[in-house]
Design a protein around this motif. Structure first.
Motif, mmCIF file in Angstrom:
data_model
loop_
_atom_site.group_PDB
_atom_site.id
_atom_site.type_symbol
_atom_site.label_atom_id
_atom_site.label_comp_id
_atom_site.label_asym_id
_atom_site.label_seq_id
_atom_site.Cartn_x
_atom_site.Cartn_y
_atom_site.Cartn_z
ATOM 1 N N ALA A 90 36.998 38.959 33.445
ATOM 2 C CA ALA A 90 35.631 38.969 33.971
ATOM 3 C C ALA A 90 34.648 38.468 32.916
ATOM 4 O O ALA A 90 33.762 37.649 33.183
ATOM 5 C CB ALA A 90 35.270 40.387 34.403
ATOM 6 N N LEU A 91 34.829 38.970 31.682
ATOM 7 C CA LEU A 91 33.917 38.565 30.617
ATOM 8 C C LEU A 91 34.026 37.072 30.331
ATOM 9 O O LEU A 91 33.028 36.405 30.061
ATOM 10 C CB LEU A 91 34.219 39.352 29.342
ATOM 11 C CG LEU A 91 33.684 40.778 29.306
ATOM 12 C CD1 LEU A 91 34.020 41.413 27.978
ATOM 13 C CD2 LEU A 91 32.183 40.774 29.527
ATOM 14 N N GLU A 92 35.235 36.574 30.399
ATOM 15 C CA GLU A 92 35.440 35.153 30.131
ATOM 16 C C GLU A 92 34.605 34.323 31.099
ATOM 17 O O GLU A 92 33.951 33.358 30.700
ATOM 18 C CB GLU A 92 36.941 34.830 30.278
ATOM 19 C CG GLU A 92 37.302 33.363 30.137
ATOM 20 C CD GLU A 92 37.638 32.972 28.703
ATOM 21 O OE1 GLU A 92 37.592 33.841 27.819
ATOM 22 O OE2 GLU A 92 37.939 31.782 28.474
ATOM 23 N N VAL A 93 34.634 34.744 32.361
ATOM 24 C CA VAL A 93 33.871 33.999 33.363
ATOM 25 C C VAL A 93 32.377 34.149 33.116
ATOM 26 O O VAL A 93 31.636 33.175 33.085
ATOM 27 C CB VAL A 93 34.236 34.478 34.790
ATOM 28 C CG1 VAL A 93 33.338 33.795 35.819
ATOM 29 C CG2 VAL A 93 35.703 34.205 35.089
ATOM 30 N N LEU B 33 37.762 28.807 32.952
ATOM 31 C CA LEU B 33 38.106 29.549 34.164
ATOM 32 C C LEU B 33 39.610 29.726 34.274
ATOM 33 O O LEU B 33 40.108 30.789 34.635
ATOM 34 C CB LEU B 33 37.554 28.819 35.401
ATOM 35 C CG LEU B 33 36.024 28.869 35.537
ATOM 36 C CD1 LEU B 33 35.562 28.024 36.718
ATOM 37 C CD2 LEU B 33 35.565 30.317 35.701
ATOM 38 N N ALA B 34 40.339 28.672 33.903
ATOM 39 C CA ALA B 34 41.806 28.759 33.955
ATOM 40 C C ALA B 34 42.291 29.832 32.983
ATOM 41 O O ALA B 34 43.198 30.619 33.303
ATOM 42 C CB ALA B 34 42.421 27.407 33.604
ATOM 43 N N VAL B 35 41.680 29.868 31.801
ATOM 44 C CA VAL B 35 42.071 30.912 30.842
ATOM 45 C C VAL B 35 41.753 32.284 31.418
ATOM 46 O O VAL B 35 42.512 33.247 31.218
ATOM 47 C CB VAL B 35 41.370 30.678 29.493
ATOM 48 C CG1 VAL B 35 41.587 31.863 28.569
ATOM 49 C CG2 VAL B 35 41.892 29.409 28.852
ATOM 50 N N ALA B 36 40.645 32.370 32.155
ATOM 51 C CA ALA B 36 40.310 33.650 32.779
ATOM 52 C C ALA B 36 41.412 34.068 33.739
ATOM 53 O O ALA B 36 41.803 35.236 33.788
ATOM 54 C CB ALA B 36 38.974 33.535 33.508
ATOM 55 N N VAL B 37 41.924 33.099 34.465
ATOM 56 C CA VAL B 37 43.044 33.401 35.363
ATOM 57 C C VAL B 37 44.246 33.886 34.563
ATOM 58 O O VAL B 37 44.920 34.854 34.918
ATOM 59 C CB VAL B 37 43.405 32.154 36.199
ATOM 60 C CG1 VAL B 37 44.682 32.419 37.000
ATOM 61 C CG2 VAL B 37 42.259 31.789 37.115
ATOM 62 N N VAL B 38 44.492 33.241 33.438
ATOM 63 C CA VAL B 38 45.601 33.680 32.590
ATOM 64 C C VAL B 38 45.410 35.123 32.191
ATOM 65 O O VAL B 38 46.336 35.934 32.221
ATOM 66 C CB VAL B 38 45.707 32.763 31.344
ATOM 67 C CG1 VAL B 38 46.676 33.361 30.328
ATOM 68 C CG2 VAL B 38 46.150 31.376 31.732
ATOM 69 N N PHE B 39 44.189 35.449 31.778
ATOM 70 C CA PHE B 39 43.898 36.839 31.428
ATOM 71 C C PHE B 39 44.244 37.772 32.588
ATOM 72 O O PHE B 39 44.848 38.821 32.405
ATOM 73 C CB PHE B 39 42.411 37.014 31.088
ATOM 74 C CG PHE B 39 42.014 36.431 29.765
ATOM 75 C CD1 PHE B 39 42.965 36.012 28.851
ATOM 76 C CD2 PHE B 39 40.675 36.313 29.413
ATOM 77 C CE1 PHE B 39 42.593 35.489 27.633
ATOM 78 C CE2 PHE B 39 40.292 35.805 28.194
ATOM 79 C CZ PHE B 39 41.258 35.381 27.302
ATOM 80 N N PHE B 40 43.845 37.333 33.756
ATOM 81 C CA PHE B 40 44.085 38.169 34.922
ATOM 82 C C PHE B 40 45.563 38.397 35.128
ATOM 83 O O PHE B 40 46.006 39.519 35.366
ATOM 84 C CB PHE B 40 43.449 37.517 36.156
ATOM 85 C CG PHE B 40 43.283 38.459 37.287
ATOM 86 C CD1 PHE B 40 42.205 39.339 37.312
ATOM 87 C CD2 PHE B 40 44.195 38.489 38.333
ATOM 88 C CE1 PHE B 40 42.049 40.228 38.351
ATOM 89 C CE2 PHE B 40 44.048 39.389 39.369
ATOM 90 C CZ PHE B 40 42.965 40.260 39.372
#
Lengths: 634, 478, 173, 102
Positions: free
Chosen positions: C53-56, C37-44
C-alpha cells in the motif's frame, strides 16, 4: 621546597612565550621586566633549592621530579622528568644566576636595538633550553635541550642578520657543532639499544654492571659522546666556530659562548662519567684533547686584536682545562673551574661589552688605550676578571680552581707529568695574553673618545660578578691550607661511583706546595712578560715584527693556527667542489627520476578525476565489483 | 522508556530539540547571531548532559541505540566539532548575502545524524542516522546556491552518496535475509557460529563496506572528495571532513570491537591494499595541486589511509590508536578548513595557493596558526599529528607490518612536500593574487576558535597522556 | 499467487529497463510508475500488504508526482529535448557502463544463488504487527525519520527559494 | 500463502538494482539519474521486504518504510538542486556540470 624545581625552566619558557606573542605590545620596559624578571625568579628558586640541599639534603642527594609521561605506546614510555643532584644544581645555579646578571646587563646594553623583544625572547628560550639540558632526566629530554641551545646559539649569533658575515658565522657555528651532535646522537642510540632505557641514571647503573672496564662498547660510546662534547665546547678539532661566534651581541657571547652553553660538553662528560671510568683510553683522549686545546688556543689568543676574539680563545683554552680535569678523573675540580670560569669570563665579556658600548662598537684593542681613567669602574672590574683568568695567587677564584686541576693532573692515577706540564705552560700563556689585553686596551695613551658611560643596570652585574670572581674560590682550598673542600664535598654524591677509582693518593703537602709555587711563578712570570713586551718596551715587538718569518708566524697565530684554512682545504672546498660537480650527477638523477615519477603519477591520477559524476559512480561500481569479487572468491 | 534510557538519550534529544528551536526562532526573527547563540546553547546543553548520561551508561535504548562510554566519548567529539563549525560558519556567512538560519538548522540535524551513527548497534538505525547526516549535508554542500560550483558539488554528493547508500542497503538486506537480524551483536555471533551461506554473507559484507568506505573516502571510493570539498562552503567542508568521517569511524570501531580482531587474513590483506592505495593516491594527487581546498581534500584521503593502517596494524591498541589519530586528524582538518573560511573574503573563497602568498606578512597570527595546523598534518613533533603518526609506527613495528610501515614513511615524506608548499607560499613575497579573496574584516569568533584549536593541537602533542588515558577508559569500557 | 509474483517481476524488470532507455522524460516517468506498481504487486504476493500500500501511495503517488512536476517546471517537453537526449546517448557512452552493470548483476546473481537453499519467502505479516513493532522497537527510528523529512524540507526550501535581492546571480559565494 | 523462493525475490531486487545502476552510469540527463537512484533505493527496499517475509518479521517492512521516507526527502532536495542548476546553467546534462576536476 624541592617541588618548585619545575618552575626553574618553566619561568624562562613562559617569558619566551609572552615575549614571542606580546613582545611588540609590551614596550621596552615591559620586555625588560619579563625577560630579566623570569630568569631572576628562576635564579631565586635555584638559590632556595641550593639552600634546601645544604640544610636538609634529600635521600641519596638527588631528587627526581616526574612531571608527566609524554607517551605511553607499548614499551615506549618516556617520562618528562627533571633530575636534580649536586652536579645539575651547580649548573642550574650558574645558568640562572649568571644568566640573570647578563639579562640585567642586556637591559642597558641592548636598549637602543630595534629588535629588543626578539633579543630577550631568544635569550629566555636559551635559558630554558639550557636548563632542560642540565636538568634532563632522560636522553630524549637532554637531546631536546642540547639541540635547543644550539638553535638559540644560531639565532643569537646571527641576531644582527642584516650583515651577511654574522649569518655566515651563525651557519658555521651550527654546522660545525652539528658534526659533534651527530656523533653524540650515535652515542645515544648505542646507549639506548645496548642498555634498553632512556633514563640517564639507569643507563649509568646498567653500564657499570653490564660493561667490563675497558670494554669496546664503553670505549665506543665514550668516544662518540666526546665527539658531541668537543663540538659544543669548542675543543680541538671542532674549536673553529667559537671565535667567529663573537659576531653576536656581547651579552650573548658572555652567556652562551663563555659561561654556559659551551660548557655543555663538560657537563655531558661529567654526567656520563661512569662510562668514562669504564674506558680509560677515552679518558686519556679527553685529557689530551683538553691539554692540546688549551695550548693551541692560548697561542692563538696572543695574536688577536679584537677584544672579544681574545676572550673567545681564552674561553676555548679554559674549557681545555676543564677537559683536562675530566680526563684525569678530577670531576669536581672540572666543575669547580666551570663555575669560577663562568663568573670571571662573564665578567670579562660584560666589562669588554661596556668598553665596546662606551666606545661606540669599537672592538680593536689597539684602537682603545688609556680607557682606565675614563671608565674606572669598568677598568677595575675587568682587572678583577683578568686577574682571576690569569690566576693571581690567593685572592682570585681562578687561582684555586686552576690549582686544583694542575695538582690532580700531576697526582691522579690518570694524570701524567706531560699533562701537568701542558697545564702549567698554559697558565703562563694565559696570564701573558690576558695582561697583554689589559695593558694595550686600558693603559697607554687614549686613542678614542668615550661616547657614553654605562648606567647602573650595566654596572651592577659587573660588580656582582666581580664579587663572585673573587670570593667564589674560597669554598675550595688546597689541602695544605686546611680542609676546606666545601665544593668537592658537595659534589661528591654526584660522582659517588668514581670515588673508589680516584681514591686520592696522598702525596703530602710538600708536593702540593711545590707544584703550586711553580704554577704561581709561571703565572706571575706571564704578567711580567706582558708588562715588559706590551707596556714598558713595546719596541721589542715592533722590532721582531719586522722580520718576514715573525710576521708570518703572527698571521698564523692570528688565524687560530690555520685550522680554518686547513678545514677549508680538507673538507669545505672538496665538498663544495663535489657539490658543484655533482649538480647533475647520478644520485641527483635518481632523485629527479623519483620526482618525475611522482609527477607523472600525479598527472595520470589527475586524469581519473574527471569532474563527471557518472565517471565517479562508475568508480564506485568498479570498486564494488573488485571488492565483492575478492571477498566472494577468496 | 525508562528514566535511565531517557537520561542516556538526552544528549541526542537536546541536539534535535535545538534544531527545532532554531527553526521556531527563525520564524519570528531571522538573525545570524541569534541562531548561532541558540545552536551553541544546544550543543552546550548536550555536552553537559553527556556527564549526566555518563552516570547511567551503559544503557541499551531499544535494540537500535546503545549509549556506552565509547558512544559518549564520540558524541562529545562530534558535538564539540559541530559547535566549532557553527562558530566558523557564523563569520563566514555573516560576510555573505542570503539567509543564514537554515545553516544552523541543517548543521544541528546533520550532527544529530552523526550522533545516532556513533551510538548505533542496529543497521536500521545506522541507515537512518547516516541518511539524516547525508541529507542535511546535500543541502549544506549546495548551500551557497548562487555559486554554480556549490550546486554542482551538492548534486554530485547527492548522486554518489545515494549510490553508495544503496549498495550499503542492499548488503544489509542480504545479511538480514540470511541471518534474520539486524543487530550488530547478534549478527556477529551468528556469523561466528557458521551454518550460513558464506558467499552471500561475504558478498553482503563487501557491499556494506562500500557504504562505509564511501563516507571515509577510501580508494577507490574517493573521487567525490575533491569536488565536494572544493565546491562546498568552507565551514561545511570542515564538517564533511571531520564529523561525517569521525562518526563513520566510530561505527567501524564498534564493529571492530565486536568482532574482537578476529578478522580473516584475506580481509586484512584487502584492507592493507586499500590503505596503501589511499595513502599513495591521496598524497600523489595532492602533490602539485594549486587549490588549497583540493590539496586538503586529497590529504584527507591519505589520512584516512593512515587511519586504516592503525586498524590493521594496531593489534591490541588499535582502538586507542585509531581514536587518537582521528582526534588529531579532526582537530587539524577543522583548523585548516576553518582557516580557509576565516581568511576568505566577501566575493570569493581564499582557495588558490596564491591567495596565501605573503599571508604571513599580512596576517601573522592566522598564518602562524595555519602553519601549526599544517605541521600537525605533516606529523612534526610536539603536535598532535606526531603522536598519531607515532602510534601508527609503533603499532606497525610491533606487528612487523613492514610494507605498511614503508608506505606510511614514504607517504609522510610526500605529504611533507605539499604541506610545506603551502607554508612556503605563506612566507613568500606577495604576488598578484586574484582580488576578492582576502577578507577585509577578521571574524573574531572564527579566529578565536582556530587559536583554541591550535593550542589544543600543541597541547595534545606535548601532553598526550591525559587524552590517551581518557580514550583508553572509553574504548575499554565497551 | 506464485504466478502473480513472476508476472509482476517480469513487468517490473521490463518497465525499469524502459525507464533508463527512454528519451522522453515523461515516458520514463510513466514507466517508472509502472515499475513501482509492479513492485507493489510483488510485495503483495510476498504477504507484505502494508508495504504494498505504501509503495503505491508514497512512491507511485507522491514521488512520481514530484518528478512530473519538475518536468513541467523545467518545461522539457518532447521534440527538442528528446533530440538532445539522443545526442547524449551514443553507444560510446553507454556500452562501457552497461557492461559494468551487467558484470555486477552477474556477480549479484552468483552471490544470491550460490549454495542456495530454497527457503520460502511468503509469510503474511499484517499491518498491525508492523505498526506495533514500529512504535515499540523502532520508535526512535520513526522519530529520526521525522527529522529526516524535516531536513529534506528545510534543505529543499532553502535551495529552491528564489534569490534574495542582495544575492547576485552567478556571483561567487 | 505463496511459495516463492526467497532467492527469487532477492534476484529480482538484484536485477532491478543493476538496471538502476546502469541508468546512473549511462544517462547524462540529471533527471534520469535521479530516477535511476530511486530505482536503486527501491530495489534495496524490495530486498528488505523479501528478507522480512522470509523470517515472518515486520522488520523488513519497517526498514522499507524508512527507505521510502528517505527517498522522499532525497528527491525533494535533489529536485531543488536540479532546479537551481537548470536555472543557472541552462542544462540538465550532468557531464556539463563539471567545473571542478583534477
Amino acid at each position: 621546597m624541592l617541588d618548585l624545581l619545575w618552575l626553574i625552566p618553566a619561568l624562562p619558557l613562559a617569558g619566551f612565550l609572552v615575549l614571542l606573542f606580546a613582545g611588540e605590545k609590551l614596550g621596552k620596559s615591559g620586555v625588560a621586566w619579563v625577560g630579566a624578571g623570569s630568569v631572576g625568579i628562576s635564579a631565586l628558586i635555584a638559590g632556595l633549592l641550593k639552600w634546601t640541599f645544604l640544610t636538609s639534603p634529600p635521600e641519596g642527594h638527588h631528587f627526581t621530579q616526574a612531571l608527566w609521561t609524554w607517551l605511553d605506546v607499548g614499551a615506549f614510555k618516556p617520562e618528562i622528568a627533571l633530575y636534580l643532584d649536586p652536579l645539575s644544581l651547580v649548573m642550574t645555579l650558574v645558568v640562572t644566576g649568571v644568566g640573570f646578571l647578563i639579562h640585567l646587563y642586556s637591559v642597558g646594553y641592548m636598549h637602543d636595538d630595534e629588535d629588543y623583544s626578539r633579543f630577550f625572547a631568544c635569550m629566555n628560550l636559551f635559558v630554558f633550553a639550557m636548563l632542560i639540558l642540565v636538568l634532563a632526566d632522560n636522553l630524549l629530554l637532554l637531546y631536546v635541550g642540547w639541540e635547543g641551545v644550539g638553535l638559540c646559539s644560531y639565532l643569537l649569533i646571527g641576531f644582527w642578520y642584516k650583515d651577511p658575515a654574522n649569518c655566515k658565522a651563525a651557519q658555521k657555528a651550527f654546522i660545525v657543532t652539528r658534526v659533534g651532535d651527530t656523533a653524540m646522537a650515535l652515542g645515544f642510540f648505542l646507549l639506548v639499544t645496548q642498555l634498553g632505557t632512556l633514563q640517564v641514571q639507569d643507563l649509568l647503573e646498567r653500564a657499570a654492571t653490564r660493561w667490563e672496564p675497558g670494554s669496546g662498547m664503553a670505549l665506543a660510546t665514550a668516544l662518540l659522546l666526546l665527539g658531541g662534547a668537543v663540538g659544543k665546547s669548542g675543543q680541538l678539532p671542532l674549536q673553529t666556530w667559537l671565535p667567529d661566534a663573537m659576531a653576536g651581541p656581547t651579552p650573548v657571547s658572555a652567556l652562551i659562548h663563555a659561561a654556559t652553553m659551551v660548557t655543555a660538553g663538560v657537563y655531558l662528560i661529567a654526567r656520563t662519567y661512569v662510562i668514562y671510568t669504564l674506558a680509560p683510553a677515552a679518558m686519556a683522549a679527553v685529557a689530551v684533547v683538553g691539554a692540546l686545546t688549551l695550548l693551541i688556543a692560548g697561542l692563538a689568543a696572543f695574536a688577536q686584536s679584537d677584544i672579544k676574539r681574545v676572550l673567545a680563545y681564552s674561553t676555548i683554552s679554559q674549557i681545555g682545562y676543564m677537559f683536562l680535569a675530566l680526563g684525569v678523573g678530577a670531576w669536581s675540580a672540572a666543575m669547580f673551574h666551570f663555575m669560577t670560569h663562568a663568573f670571571f669570563k662573564a665578567l670579562l665579556f660584560l666589562a669588554a661589552g661596556s668598553v665596546i658600548y662606551a666606545l661606540h662598537h669599537e672592538q680593536n684593542i689597539f684602537k682603545m688605550g688609556g680607557i682606565r681613567k675614563q671608565l674606572p669602574l669598568t677598568y677595575r672590574t675587568f682587572l678583577i676578571g683578568a686577574s682571576s683568568l690569569a690566576a693571581i695567587p690567593f685572592i682570585t677564584s681562578g687561582f684555586y680552581s686552576k690549582d686544583a686541576i694542575l695538582y690532580q693532573a700531576f697526582t691522579s692515577e690518570h694524570g701524567h707529568f706531560l699533562l701537568w706540564l701542558a697545564g702549567a705552560l698554559g697558565a703562563l700563556m694565559t696570564s701573558a695574553y690576558t695582561f697583554r689585553m689589559v695593558f694595550i686596551a686600558f693603559f697607554g695613551e687614549p686613542k678614542t673618545h668615550v661616547h657614553h658611560k654605562p648606567g647602573w643596570v650595566m654596572n651592577f652585574p659587573l660588580l656582582a660578578l666581580a664579587f663572585l670572581s673573587t670570593v667564589g674560590g674560597f669554598i675550595e682550598l688546597p689541602h695544605f691550607m686546611g680542609h676546606a673542600q666545601f665544593f668537592a664535598d658537595f659534589m661528591a654524591p654526584s660522582f659517588a661511583h668514581a670515588a673508589g677509582h680516584a681514591a686520592e693518593a696522598h702525596h703530602g703537602a710538600g708536593l702540593e706546595i711545590g707544584l703550586m709555587v711553580v704554577a704561581m711563578a709561571l703565572g706571575l712570570g706571564g704578567i711580567a712578560a706582558a708588562y715588559v713586551l706590551f707596556l714598558a718596551k713595546p719596541e721589542i715587538i715592533e722590532e721582531k715584527m719586522k722580520s718576514e718569518g715573525n710576521r708570518k708566524l703572527h698571521a698564523f697565530l692570528f688565524s687560530g693556527l690555520g685550522f680554518d684554512k686547513l678545514y677549508d682545504t680538507l673538507f669545505v672546498n672538496p665538498y663544495c667542489w663535489i657539490a658543484r660537480v655533482n649538480k647533475r650527477d647520478i644520485v641527483d638523477l635518481g632523485y629527479s627520476f623519483l620526482a618525475a615519477v611522482g609527477m607523472l603519477v600525479h598527472f595520470l591520477l589527475g586524469l581519473t578525476v574527471t569532474g563527471r559524476v557518472r565517471w565517479y559512480a562508475a568508480g564506485i561500481a568498479a570498486g564494488c565489483l573488485i571488492l565483492m569479487s575478492v571477498m566472494v572468491f577468496t | 522508556m525508562t528514566e535511565a534510557q531517557f537520561v542516556a538519550l538526552s544528549p541526542l534529544i537536546l541536539v534535535g530539540l535545538a534544531a527545532l528551536v532554531v527553526m521556531l526562532a527563525a520564524s519570528f526573527k531571522r538573525s545570524n547571531g541569534l541562531a548561532l547563540g541558540l545552536t551553541l546553547a544546544g550543543f552546550a546543553a548536550s555536552l553537559v548532559s553527556l556527564a549526566w548520561a555518563a552516570k547511567v551508561a551503559p544503557v541499551q535504548v531499544t535494540p537500535l541505540i546503545l549509549i556506552d562510554r565509547l558512544a559518549l566519548f564520540y558524541l562529545g567529539l562530534v558535538f564539540l566539532t559541530g559547535a566549532a563549525v557553527a562558530l566558523l560558519g557564523h563569520g563566514y556567512f555573516e560576510k555573505r548575502a542570503g539567509y543564514r538560519d537554515e545553516f544552523y538548522m541543517l548543521l544541528l540535524m546533520a550532527t544529530l545524524g552523526a550522533g545516532v551513527l556513533v551510538a548505533t548497534t542496529h543497521f536500521a538505525a545506522l541507515f537512518i542516522g547516516l541518511e539524516l547526516l547525508t541529507i542535511s549535508l546535500y543541502a549544506l554542500v549546495g548551500y551557497t546556491r548562487t555559486e554554480p560550483r556549490s550546486l554542482e558539488a551538492g548534486l554530485k554528493y547527492l548522486v554518489l552518496a545515494t549510490v553508495s547508500t544503496s549498495f550499503l542497503l542492499f548488503g544489509v538486506a542480504l545479511l538480514y535475509a540470511e541471518l534474520g537480524t539486524m543487530e550488530f551483536g547478534k549478527m556477529v555471533d551468528l556469523i561466528r557460529q557458521g551454518g550460513h551461506r558464506e558467499t552471500l554473507v561475504n558478498g553482503a559484507i563487501a557491499l556494506v563496506g562500500i557504504g562505509i568506505g564511501f563516507k571515509l573516502a577510501l580508494v577507490p571510493l574517493h573521487m567525490w572528495t575533491p569536488d565536494v570539498y572544493e565546491g562546498a562552503p568552507a565551514p561545511v567542508t570542515a564538517f564533511v571532513a571531520t564529523v561525517s568521517k569521525g562518526a563513520m569511524t566510530a561505527v567501524l570501531l564498534r564493529l571492530y570491537l565486536l568482532v574482537g580482531g578476529a578478522i580473516p587474513d584475506s580481509v586484512m590483506t584487502l584492507l592493507s591494499v586499500i590503505a596503501i592505495l589511499s595513502m599513495f593516491v591521496g598524497n600523489l594527487l595532492a602533490l602539485l595541486q594549486d587549490n588549497v581546498k583540493r590539496i586538503l581534500a586529497y590529504s584527507s584521503i591519505a589520512h584516512l589511509g593512515y587511519l586504516l593502517v592503525a586498524f590493521i596494524a594496531g593489534g591490541n591498541f588499535a582502538p586507542e590508536a585509531v581514536t587518537y589519530y582521528l582526534i588529531a586528524y579532526m582537530a587539524t582538518s577543522l583548523g585548516t578548513f576553518g582557516m580557509v573560511s576565516v581568511i576568505s573574503g566577501r566575493e570569493r573563497e581564499a582557495e588558490e595557493l596564491r591567495d596565501y602568498a605573503g599571508l604571513f606578512w599580512r596576517r601573522p597570527f592566522e598564518a602562524g596558526v595555519f602553519a601549526a595546523m599544517l605541521m600537525s598534518l605533516a606529523g612534526i613533533p610536539l603536535t598532535a599529528g606526531f603522536i598519531g603518526k607515532f602510534y601508527l609506527l609503533a603499532a606497525g613495528v610491533d606487528m612487523g607490518a613492514w610494507v605498511l610501515l614503508g608506505s606510511v614513511v614514504i607517504n609522510s615524506a610526500l605529504g611533507l612536500f605539499y604541506y610545506l608548499r603551502i607554508v612556503a607560499s605563506m612566507y613568500a613575497a606577495e604576488t598578484s593574487a586574484k582580488p576578492g579573496a582576502a577578507a577585509r574584516e577578521v571574524a573574531l569568533l572564527g579566529s578565536a576558535t582556530l587559536a583554541a584549536l591550535a593550542l589544543c593541537l600543541i597541547w595534545l602533542g606535548v601532553f598526550p597522556a591525559g587524552l590517551i588515558t581518557l580514550i583508553r577508559s572509553a574504548v575499554l569500557g565497551v | 499467487m506464485t504466478i502473480a509474483f513472476y508476472v509482476a517481476s517480469a513487468v517490473a524488470l521490463f518497465a525499469t529497463l524502459m525507464v533508463v532507455t527512454r528519451r522522453n522524460p515523461v515516458h520514463a516517468v510513466l514507466y517508472l510508475m509502472v515499475s513501482l506498481l509492479a513492485v507493489a504487486v510483488v510485495f503483495f504476493t510476498l504477504g507484505a500488504h502494508f508495504a504494498a500500500a505504501l509503495e503505491v501511495i508514497i512512491y507511485a503517488g507522491a514521488i512520481i508526482v514530484l518528478f512530473v512536476f519538475m518536468i513541467m517546471l523545467l518545461n522539457i517537453g518532447p521534440p527538442p529535448s528528446t533530440r538532445q537526449e539522443s545526442l547524449l546517448l551514443t553507444p560510446g557512452i553507454w556500452v562501457g557502463p552497461s557492461a559494468l552493470s551487467v558484470l555486477l548483476a552477474g556477480l549479484f546473481l552468483y552471490v544470491i544463488l550460490a549454495g542456495g537453499r530454497s527457503v520460502q519467502a511468503g509469510s503474511y505479516v499484517d499491518a498491525k504487527t508492523v505498526g506495533i513493532s514500529m512504535f515499540e522497537i523502532y520508535f526512535l527510528g520513526v522519530e529520526l525519520a521525522s527529522m529526516i523529512l524535516l531536513a529534506g524540507l528545510v534543505g529543499a526550501y532553502h535551495l529552491g527559494k528564489r534569490d534574495l535581492p542582495d544575492e547576485a546571480e552567478g556571483g561567487n559565494g | 500463502m505463496t511459495s516463492v523462493p526467497m532467492d527469487h525475490g532477492l534476484l529480482l531486487a538484484g536485477l532491478l538494482f543493476a538496471v538502476g545502476l546502469a541508468g546512473v552510469l549511462v544517462r547524462r540527463n540529471i533527471l534520469y539519474v535521479l530516477m535511476s537512484l530511486e530505482i536503486m533505493m527501491n530495489s534495496a527496499a524490495l530486498a528488505f521486504v523479501v528478507a522480512g517475509a522470509r523470517w515472518s518479521q515486520p522488520d523488513g517492512q519497517i526498514v522499507f518504510i524508512f527507505i521510502v521516507t528517505v527517498a522522499a526527502a532525497e528527491v525533494a532536495v535533489g529536485l531543488a538542486l536540479v532546479y537551481q542548476m537548470f536555472k543557472r546553467m541552462k542544462t540538465l546534462d550532468a557531464d556539463a556540470a563539471s567545473l571542478m576536476r583534477g
